[in-house]
Motif scaffolding. Sequence first.
Motif, mmCIF file in Angstrom:
data_model
loop_
_atom_site.group_PDB
_atom_site.id
_atom_site.type_symbol
_atom_site.label_atom_id
_atom_site.label_comp_id
_atom_site.label_asym_id
_atom_site.label_seq_id
_atom_site.Cartn_x
_atom_site.Cartn_y
_atom_site.Cartn_z
ATOM 1 N N GLU A 185 0.773 -1.250 0.146
ATOM 2 C CA GLU A 185 -0.069 0.093 0.090
ATOM 3 C C GLU A 185 0.898 1.266 -0.077
ATOM 4 O OE1 GLU A 185 -2.810 -3.006 2.165
ATOM 5 O OE2 GLU A 185 -0.425 -2.520 2.073
ATOM 6 N N GLU A 186 1.793 1.313 0.952
ATOM 7 C CA GLU A 186 2.754 2.465 0.948
ATOM 8 C C GLU A 186 3.279 2.858 -0.544
ATOM 9 O OE1 GLU A 186 5.260 2.439 4.514
ATOM 10 O OE2 GLU A 186 3.601 2.236 5.897
ATOM 11 N N LYS A 187 3.821 1.758 -0.855
ATOM 12 C CA LYS A 187 4.880 1.741 -2.297
ATOM 13 C C LYS A 187 3.946 2.263 -3.209
ATOM 14 C CE LYS A 187 8.787 0.733 -0.835
ATOM 15 N NZ LYS A 187 10.008 1.528 -0.933
ATOM 16 N N GLU A 188 2.696 1.874 -3.272
ATOM 17 C CA GLU A 188 1.686 2.365 -4.524
ATOM 18 C C GLU A 188 1.246 3.571 -4.135
ATOM 19 O OE1 GLU A 188 1.069 0.591 -7.163
ATOM 20 O OE2 GLU A 188 2.945 -0.738 -6.452
ATOM 21 N N GLU A 189 1.128 4.124 -2.978
ATOM 22 C CA GLU A 189 0.665 5.559 -2.580
ATOM 23 C C GLU A 189 1.910 6.430 -3.096
ATOM 24 O OE1 GLU A 189 -0.287 5.632 1.491
ATOM 25 O OE2 GLU A 189 -1.950 4.368 1.457
ATOM 26 N N GLU A 190 2.964 6.094 -2.703
ATOM 27 C CA GLU A 190 4.105 6.730 -3.056
ATOM 28 C C GLU A 190 3.990 6.913 -4.605
ATOM 29 O OE1 GLU A 190 7.907 5.142 -1.708
ATOM 30 O OE2 GLU A 190 7.027 5.245 0.262
ATOM 31 N N ARG A 191 3.820 5.760 -5.566
ATOM 32 C CA ARG A 191 3.907 6.001 -7.049
ATOM 33 C C ARG A 191 2.811 6.763 -7.296
ATOM 34 N NH1 ARG A 191 2.704 2.151 -11.588
ATOM 35 N NH2 ARG A 191 1.403 0.822 -10.180
ATOM 36 N N PHE A 192 1.572 6.568 -6.863
ATOM 37 C CA PHE A 192 0.395 7.534 -7.074
ATOM 38 C C PHE A 192 0.805 8.998 -6.917
ATOM 39 C CE2 PHE A 192 -3.385 9.957 -6.197
ATOM 40 C CZ PHE A 192 -4.064 9.639 -7.313
ATOM 41 N N ASP A 193 1.520 9.161 -5.804
ATOM 42 C CA ASP A 193 1.572 10.593 -5.409
ATOM 43 C C ASP A 193 2.740 11.396 -6.131
ATOM 44 O OD1 ASP A 193 0.191 10.621 -3.194
ATOM 45 O OD2 ASP A 193 1.662 10.027 -1.566
ATOM 46 N N GLU A 194 3.669 10.470 -6.626
ATOM 47 C CA GLU A 194 4.442 10.665 -7.710
ATOM 48 C C GLU A 194 3.977 11.336 -8.917
ATOM 49 O OE1 GLU A 194 8.595 9.510 -10.265
ATOM 50 O OE2 GLU A 194 7.664 8.016 -8.488
ATOM 51 N N ALA A 195 2.992 10.557 -9.376
ATOM 52 C CA ALA A 195 2.443 10.881 -10.623
ATOM 53 C C ALA A 195 1.387 12.163 -10.422
ATOM 54 C CB ALA A 195 1.431 9.819 -11.354
ATOM 55 N N ASN A 196 0.933 12.229 -9.419
ATOM 56 C CA ASN A 196 -0.105 13.295 -8.991
ATOM 57 C C ASN A 196 0.640 14.499 -8.611
ATOM 58 O OD1 ASN A 196 -2.730 14.356 -8.350
ATOM 59 N ND2 ASN A 196 -2.407 13.931 -6.316
ATOM 60 N N LEU A 197 1.909 14.387 -8.303
ATOM 61 C CA LEU A 197 2.845 15.781 -8.172
ATOM 62 C C LEU A 197 2.954 16.162 -9.238
ATOM 63 C CD1 LEU A 197 4.619 14.586 -4.686
ATOM 64 C CD2 LEU A 197 2.991 16.703 -4.964
ATOM 65 N N ARG A 198 3.557 15.397 -10.298
ATOM 66 C CA ARG A 198 4.130 15.848 -11.255
ATOM 67 C C ARG A 198 2.814 16.543 -12.181
ATOM 68 N NH1 ARG A 198 6.945 10.774 -12.170
ATOM 69 N NH2 ARG A 198 5.202 9.986 -13.494
ATOM 70 N N LEU A 199 1.918 16.166 -12.113
ATOM 71 C CA LEU A 199 0.448 16.774 -12.598
ATOM 72 C C LEU A 199 0.436 18.080 -11.954
ATOM 73 C CD1 LEU A 199 -1.649 16.877 -15.109
ATOM 74 C CD2 LEU A 199 -2.985 15.451 -13.262
ATOM 75 N N MET A 200 0.409 18.008 -10.844
ATOM 76 C CA MET A 200 0.062 19.247 -9.948
ATOM 77 C C MET A 200 0.986 20.327 -10.250
ATOM 78 S SD MET A 200 0.112 19.790 -5.656
ATOM 79 C CE MET A 200 1.835 19.799 -5.609
ATOM 80 N N LYS A 201 2.209 19.932 -10.283
ATOM 81 C CA LYS A 201 3.345 21.116 -10.432
ATOM 82 C C LYS A 201 3.261 21.640 -11.867
ATOM 83 C CE LYS A 201 6.721 18.968 -7.294
ATOM 84 N NZ LYS A 201 8.073 18.122 -7.225
ATOM 85 N N ASN A 202 2.857 20.862 -12.652
ATOM 86 C CA ASN A 202 2.663 21.426 -13.976
ATOM 87 C C ASN A 202 1.412 22.398 -14.164
ATOM 88 O OD1 ASN A 202 1.347 21.388 -16.860
ATOM 89 N ND2 ASN A 202 3.344 20.425 -17.205
ATOM 90 N N GLN A 203 0.463 21.974 -13.549
ATOM 91 C CA GLN A 203 -0.661 22.730 -13.564
ATOM 92 C C GLN A 203 -0.557 24.029 -12.615
ATOM 93 O OE1 GLN A 203 -3.629 20.066 -11.910
ATOM 94 N NE2 GLN A 203 -4.541 19.660 -14.019
ATOM 95 N N LEU A 204 0.081 23.890 -11.411
ATOM 96 C CA LEU A 204 0.404 25.033 -10.608
ATOM 97 C C LEU A 204 1.355 26.322 -11.270
ATOM 98 C CD1 LEU A 204 1.106 23.860 -6.876
ATOM 99 C CD2 LEU A 204 -0.854 25.318 -7.793
ATOM 100 N N PHE A 205 2.255 25.742 -12.438
ATOM 101 C CA PHE A 205 3.253 26.383 -12.842
ATOM 102 C C PHE A 205 2.257 27.094 -13.957
ATOM 103 C CE2 PHE A 205 5.840 27.402 -16.637
ATOM 104 C CZ PHE A 205 6.921 28.341 -16.185
#
Length: 710
Positions: A336-356
Amino acid sequence: MIKIFKNMVPYWHLILVILALLVVQAFCDLSLPQYTSDIIDVGILNGGISHILPEKITAGQFEETARFMTDEERAAWEASYEKDSEAVYSRNVSDEEKLDALDETLLMPVIFSSYAVNKNAADIPAGMESGPPSRETLEKMTESMGADALKAMGIAFAKSCNEAAGVDVAKTQKTYLFQSGIKMFAMALLMLAAAVGIGYLASKIGAGIGCNLRNSVFQKVVSFSNSEMDQFSTASLITRSTNDIQQIQMVSAIMLRMILYAPIIGIGGIYKVAQTKANMGWIIALAVVLILGFVLLLVSISMPKFKAMQKLVDALNLVSREILTGLSVIRAFKREEKEEERFDEANLRLMKNQLFVNRVMSFMMPGMMLVMYGITLLIVWVSAHRIDAGTLQVGAMTAFITYAMQIVMSFLMLTMMSIMLPRAGVAADRIEEVLKTEPSIQESKSPIAQEIQQGIVQFSHVNFRYPNAKEDALEDISFTAQTGKVTAIIGSTGSGKTTLVSLIPRFYDITSGSVTIDGKDIRSFSLKTLREAIGFVPQKGILFSGTIDSNLRFGNQDAEDGVIQKAAEIAQAAEFIEEKSEGYESPIAQGGSNVSGGQKQRLSIARAIAKQPKIFIFDDSFSALDMKTDAKLRKALEEEVKDKVVLIVAQRISTILQADQILVLDDGKIVGMGRHKELLETCDVYQQIAKSQLSAKELGIEEGKEDLNE
């Protein structure tokens, strides 16, 4: 952008209606500032009088004014009035065009008379304090000051004449203001109606484009073979079918509203600005240059991020789908923790792009407002000097400000669309990529008209290689599956069993050799004819949301209830179905998640039986069944398939002991073919599989002779 416009072609008639409504809206929008200007200049400053000829004039003033006229002017003057009484003349001209022509013709003599009437120097324009100027001087003043400024003196003369002749000037002013207000209100209502109509039609077109694209993409994806499905990930196809199409739908609706309206209002605004004769066009040019430069700067910074947006959405959907689909496995392995990290990584990349992108774009509106308000201040500052010099009227200034804002807003609309279009363009490219991808499985141009009769399947020297693979998955496969006989296929994992049976319904096409049914190449049949003759049960039982009955009727919608019930009995599913309170109408959740693996497999088998095909293909479809249920199912199935062709892919030898023909696959090749006893004697691979699953007694081997190779 061309691809986006291409989707609008079917709606050309609605677009023409939108264009007409936009012209109406622009006409109303451009008329309102002129009404405002008239209310200020005519209604307030001139007391509701818009022409230099008084409505009524005393006989003395009539003759005094005529004194300053040429013979031609005097004739026009006298023709415009009729004598009411000995003391008063009334104007007999009411046509606006004629009055405008008379204003131009009689302006100079009226100004002379106005000078005689106006004794207050404050009401006399600069240059006339020492006395009435000559006509030559007056003409030069008209060129420098403008006819509108001098016309104000003529209107002041008309007002004084009206008062002297007993006209209620206050009532005249109120009437003019009231009428102008009614006209403005009517224009506003018309503009509102046009805007509502445009919004409705644009939304309808946008929704229609979205609907058409979703249908086209779905139909194309359904036509894809497994090769094309491997080319596009499922997550990417979902994103293209939803998010990408939504982008095009939204931009299409906004584009029809803004891109078509911007040039209309912009050109109309420039025309109206020229009519104000304010001579401040350079201010508008400055505003446009500032806005374009500012927007181009922001777009150049944010454009790379816009292009990356859809790929990041794809990546996030892919991770989400994998995690949700494999949730039970993730929990079982404590990931669970590893998959959450994988999801967070993809989610953060999208979030940073949108924030920029959002941070860059957040500068746009404040920047635009700064330019617009700065331009307004500049117009007021320049206009104030010209009003003070008598070369510009207050109403003209307000109209110029409004028109300037409309022109600036038209460019702003175009630049806003220039920001939205790149992302929509990327979405259009991604959708176009799907729509232009041709399925590798193509229908025959002249398919055989007749239906499949016996269903005899024959492979002749078949080779198959997956797209982009370096080696063949199947090599030199030759066998015949006869009617009324069971052909079983067995082999180790990865030997090509599922690949082989996938060639029969043309999920893939062979690389070389031939596959025939009833002696005819399967590629000569239409896909509908071919697949209607096949009852296919995949390795993983797949059910659809609905009811048990709707799932069993999936391949034969017109099947009678007796056929459905018999299919369930043969598949050993009738017992658990009848135990349910709703029986065959019991609901099936998405993916069949509310039934067990064995029940799902039995329902999948019953579905194939209910279809009543010529050819049955069971791709390891008994693996989830216990030995007792497996045996009962195969016994019941024997009666049903006596006149059918049956191919069974199996892992368990117990499932295929009674098969009429067994194919043993190893590394994509047939290494053995025959019945069970024959293969025990002649095929090493089959012997190894058999010994790993059955005891010597079950295999009929005498004690001390377990090693069949000795």
